[in-house]
Motif scaffolding. Sequence first.
Motif, PDB file in Angstrom:
ATOM      1  N   SER B  91      66.251  39.097 -62.202  1.00 51.78           N
ATOM      2  CA  SER B  91      67.491  38.312 -62.272  1.00 51.78           C
ATOM      3  C   SER B  91      68.319  38.531 -61.009  1.00 51.78           C
ATOM      4  N   PHE B  92      68.409  39.809 -60.633  1.00 53.33           N
ATOM      5  CA  PHE B  92      69.182  40.169 -59.457  1.00 53.33           C
ATOM      6  C   PHE B  92      68.613  39.491 -58.213  1.00 53.33           C
ATOM      7  N   VAL B  93      67.279  39.521 -58.053  1.00 55.83           N
ATOM      8  CA  VAL B  93      66.664  38.927 -56.861  1.00 55.83           C
ATOM      9  C   VAL B  93      66.906  37.417 -56.831  1.00 55.83           C
ATOM     10  N   ALA B  94      66.757  36.765 -57.985  1.00 54.91           N
ATOM     11  CA  ALA B  94      66.961  35.320 -58.042  1.00 54.91           C
ATOM     12  C   ALA B  94      68.394  34.960 -57.651  1.00 54.91           C
ATOM     13  N   LEU B  95      69.349  35.698 -58.190  1.00 52.72           N
ATOM     14  CA  LEU B  95      70.750  35.406 -57.881  1.00 52.72           C
ATOM     15  C   LEU B  95      71.051  35.666 -56.409  1.00 52.72           C
ATOM     16  N   PHE B  96      70.454  36.724 -55.880  1.00 50.82           N
ATOM     17  CA  PHE B  96      70.659  37.059 -54.472  1.00 50.82           C
ATOM     18  C   PHE B  96      70.192  35.915 -53.574  1.00 50.82           C
ATOM     19  N   ILE B  97      68.983  35.393 -53.867  1.00 55.97           N
ATOM     20  CA  ILE B  97      68.447  34.291 -53.048  1.00 55.97           C
ATOM     21  C   ILE B  97      69.390  33.097 -53.108  1.00 55.97           C
ATOM     22  N   TYR B  98      69.882  32.844 -54.310  1.00 56.20           N
ATOM     23  CA  TYR B  98      70.735  31.679 -54.486  1.00 56.20           C
ATOM     24  C   TYR B  98      72.108  31.851 -53.827  1.00 56.20           C
ATOM     25  N   ALA B  99      72.581  33.083 -53.745  1.00 58.83           N
ATOM     26  CA  ALA B  99      73.920  33.330 -53.197  1.00 58.83           C
ATOM     27  C   ALA B  99      73.919  33.364 -51.673  1.00 58.83           C
ATOM     28  N   LEU B 100      72.733  33.558 -51.115  1.00 61.44           N
ATOM     29  CA  LEU B 100      72.615  33.775 -49.676  1.00 61.44           C
ATOM     30  C   LEU B 100      73.100  32.584 -48.845  1.00 61.44           C
ATOM     31  N   LEU B 101      72.653  31.377 -49.206  1.00 62.18           N
ATOM     32  CA  LEU B 101      72.826  30.242 -48.309  1.00 62.18           C
ATOM     33  C   LEU B 101      74.273  29.862 -47.992  1.00 62.18           C
ATOM     34  N   PRO B 102      75.147  29.718 -49.006  1.00 61.20           N
ATOM     35  CA  PRO B 102      76.514  29.307 -48.641  1.00 61.20           C
ATOM     36  C   PRO B 102      77.157  30.270 -47.645  1.00 61.20           C
ATOM     37  N   VAL B 103      76.882  31.551 -47.792  1.00 59.20           N
ATOM     38  CA  VAL B 103      77.468  32.535 -46.882  1.00 59.20           C
ATOM     39  C   VAL B 103      76.862  32.371 -45.491  1.00 59.20           C
ATOM     40  N   LEU B 104      75.550  32.193 -45.468  1.00 60.31           N
ATOM     41  CA  LEU B 104      74.855  32.049 -44.183  1.00 60.31           C
ATOM     42  C   LEU B 104      75.343  30.808 -43.432  1.00 60.31           C
ATOM     43  N   VAL B 105      75.370  29.673 -44.130  1.00 61.69           N
ATOM     44  CA  VAL B 105      75.787  28.422 -43.485  1.00 61.69           C
ATOM     45  C   VAL B 105      77.216  28.548 -42.961  1.00 61.69           C
ATOM     46  N   ASN B 106      78.097  29.087 -43.788  1.00 59.34           N
ATOM     47  CA  ASN B 106      79.483  29.180 -43.347  1.00 59.34           C
ATOM     48  C   ASN B 106      79.670  30.192 -42.217  1.00 59.34           C
ATOM     49  N   THR B 107      78.863  31.230 -42.191  1.00 54.40           N
ATOM     50  CA  THR B 107      78.976  32.179 -41.077  1.00 54.40           C
ATOM     51  C   THR B 107      78.617  31.477 -39.772  1.00 54.40           C
ATOM     52  N   ILE B 108      77.508  30.731 -39.806  1.00 54.51           N
ATOM     53  CA  ILE B 108      77.089  30.030 -38.589  1.00 54.51           C
ATOM     54  C   ILE B 108      78.137  28.990 -38.190  1.00 54.51           C
ATOM     55  N   THR B 109      78.543  28.156 -39.165  1.00 54.52           N
ATOM     56  CA  THR B 109      79.538  27.120 -38.849  1.00 54.52           C
ATOM     57  C   THR B 109      80.830  27.749 -38.354  1.00 54.52           C
ATOM     58  N   GLY B 110      81.258  28.803 -39.027  1.00 55.81           N
ATOM     59  CA  GLY B 110      82.508  29.460 -38.654  1.00 55.81           C
ATOM     60  C   GLY B 110      82.472  29.983 -37.230  1.00 55.81           C
ATOM     61  N   LEU B 111      81.394  30.665 -36.889  1.00 57.11           N
ATOM     62  CA  LEU B 111      81.297  31.221 -35.537  1.00 57.11           C
ATOM     63  C   LEU B 111      81.253  30.114 -34.498  1.00 57.11           C
ATOM     64  N   GLU B 112      80.609  28.995 -34.864  1.00 56.68           N
ATOM     65  CA  GLU B 112      80.497  27.911 -33.886  1.00 56.68           C
ATOM     66  C   GLU B 112      81.757  27.070 -33.801  1.00 56.68           C
ATOM     67  N   SER B 113      82.606  27.124 -34.816  1.00 55.02           N
ATOM     68  CA  SER B 113      83.793  26.274 -34.810  1.00 55.02           C
ATOM     69  C   SER B 113      84.913  26.857 -33.948  1.00 55.02           C
TER      70      SER B 113
END
Lengths: 327, 224
Positions: B91-113
Amino acid sequence: MIEFEDITKVYADGTEAIDGINFTVEEGTTTVLVGPSGCGKTTSMKLVNRLEEPTEGTVYVNGTDNQELDKIDLRRGIGYVIQEIGLFDHLTVGENIATVPELVGWDQSRIDDRVDELLELMDLSPEYRDQYPRELSGGQRQRIGVARALAADPDILLMDEPFGALDPITRENLQDEFLQIQDRINTTILFVTHSIDEALKMGDRIAIFDVGEVVQYDTPAEILSNPKNEFVENFIGENQTFKQLSITPVREVMDDPQAYESAESEVAPAADGGEYYSISPDSSLQVGLTRLLSIEHTTLPVVDGGEVVGFLTEDHVRSYFDSAGEP
Amino acid sequence: MAGVISTSLSGIRYLLDNLPEFWQLLAEHLVLVVASEIIAISIAVPLGVIAARHEKLKSPILSVGNVAQTVPPLAIIALMFPILGLGFLPSFVALFIYALLPVLVNTITGLESVDEGTIDAAKGMGMTQNERLTRIRFPLALPIIFAGIRTSTVINVGTAYLAFFIGGGGLGAWVISGINLFNMPQVFAGAISGAVLAISLDLLLAAVESRLGNSGPASAQVAA
């Protein structure tokens, strides 16, 4: 002192930005690089702090080939002001100004003193220190930008269209203020602009750029009276006489005070019923002539520090232009 | 309408009648969400920094992440079962995979903005690449990164209901078994408490963010 020696800059895509420029910026003077956009003036400026590297040629900074200097140290020793200002919005005004002193490791009390000193120099009250840049007007932000560039007392200041994004009135005020600051600091300034009027006003010397080449490198007065070719002439534009008036100080044209006494009857009284007709020797002829036209007398006393040092008439202005060989 | 209100009231009554079980389910839910979220943040943010710095890595990372996000959460949960079995870990691994992307995308967008003029100024003043990242880019990107963390956390609270299918526990126990048994008060009791949990976590993160945003030097923000 900055020397550009046979600089050529070709970008990776083959565009030639600079084609063999040579000139020297004397210590403690302001040299303005001016030209239409895409002429290589900004690129030339960025060669000094190595934000750009030359393809060929050498830039000497205070006598040393800047390729031999560490990039980071070189940049920390050179003030840098850009049009977008580039203030750090997450830091207070004080922290912004303190950027370079902090990078080079000044102690906190020295930094604090320096920030106070610069706020005063920029005519900003100390309460701005703890405000954030967002809360300030464009003119105030640009003042902070200049203060930040001067923070670590650099020998050299690079300014890329520093007043370009401001409204005309604010720009004019900041230019005047900066001219006064310039007198107080002994800094070699390289100033980039696309406006010939700003160049004439701010520069001790002007380098006029046209597609990667310096077409003329001269004092403002020389450029106005002897433009080297048609490009320069077109670039200066109309109203050359008017521009010359705006850059020539009264001091150069006025007569000495002995002549003033003999012509007393014609002279506007320095103080007349509370009104004060006089002009400072450092004012421009443009201001002098305007004042002459607005009073009832034909002669205007030139006053410096409470003493009459000379006088100015319309004839002086006219004969100055005749002898200067106005184009 | 009246039906909804009376069902909600009966849901609250159900919750109050089963308080000990409620606390246990809530605790399981919270542990799943918080643990997976913290690990997701601590991997996604550095990964985002690396991706933002290397143009070549950026698009593969973003496209893998985007594809991962299109897989339904239930499918990821179901996939974990044959690999990791039942219980907390899958359960933990599944949730981790699912939680990863929004943080990743926003980190990249944030740094580039971050405004290029600001970076140009920082560079011209003699900041090294690391100083530009820690003192300028990262603090300025922080609000956008935080938006990603908040979105990810709220989604995570919702996804964690599905952990019940593979024995991960949590509030899904009430909602899913409630649906199967057609026990509406039980479904409501589980659903409302999850919603309250999501809102509370979001407000908590907003509070953390505003404290970080206005505190001292940039280096402190990065350290936090």
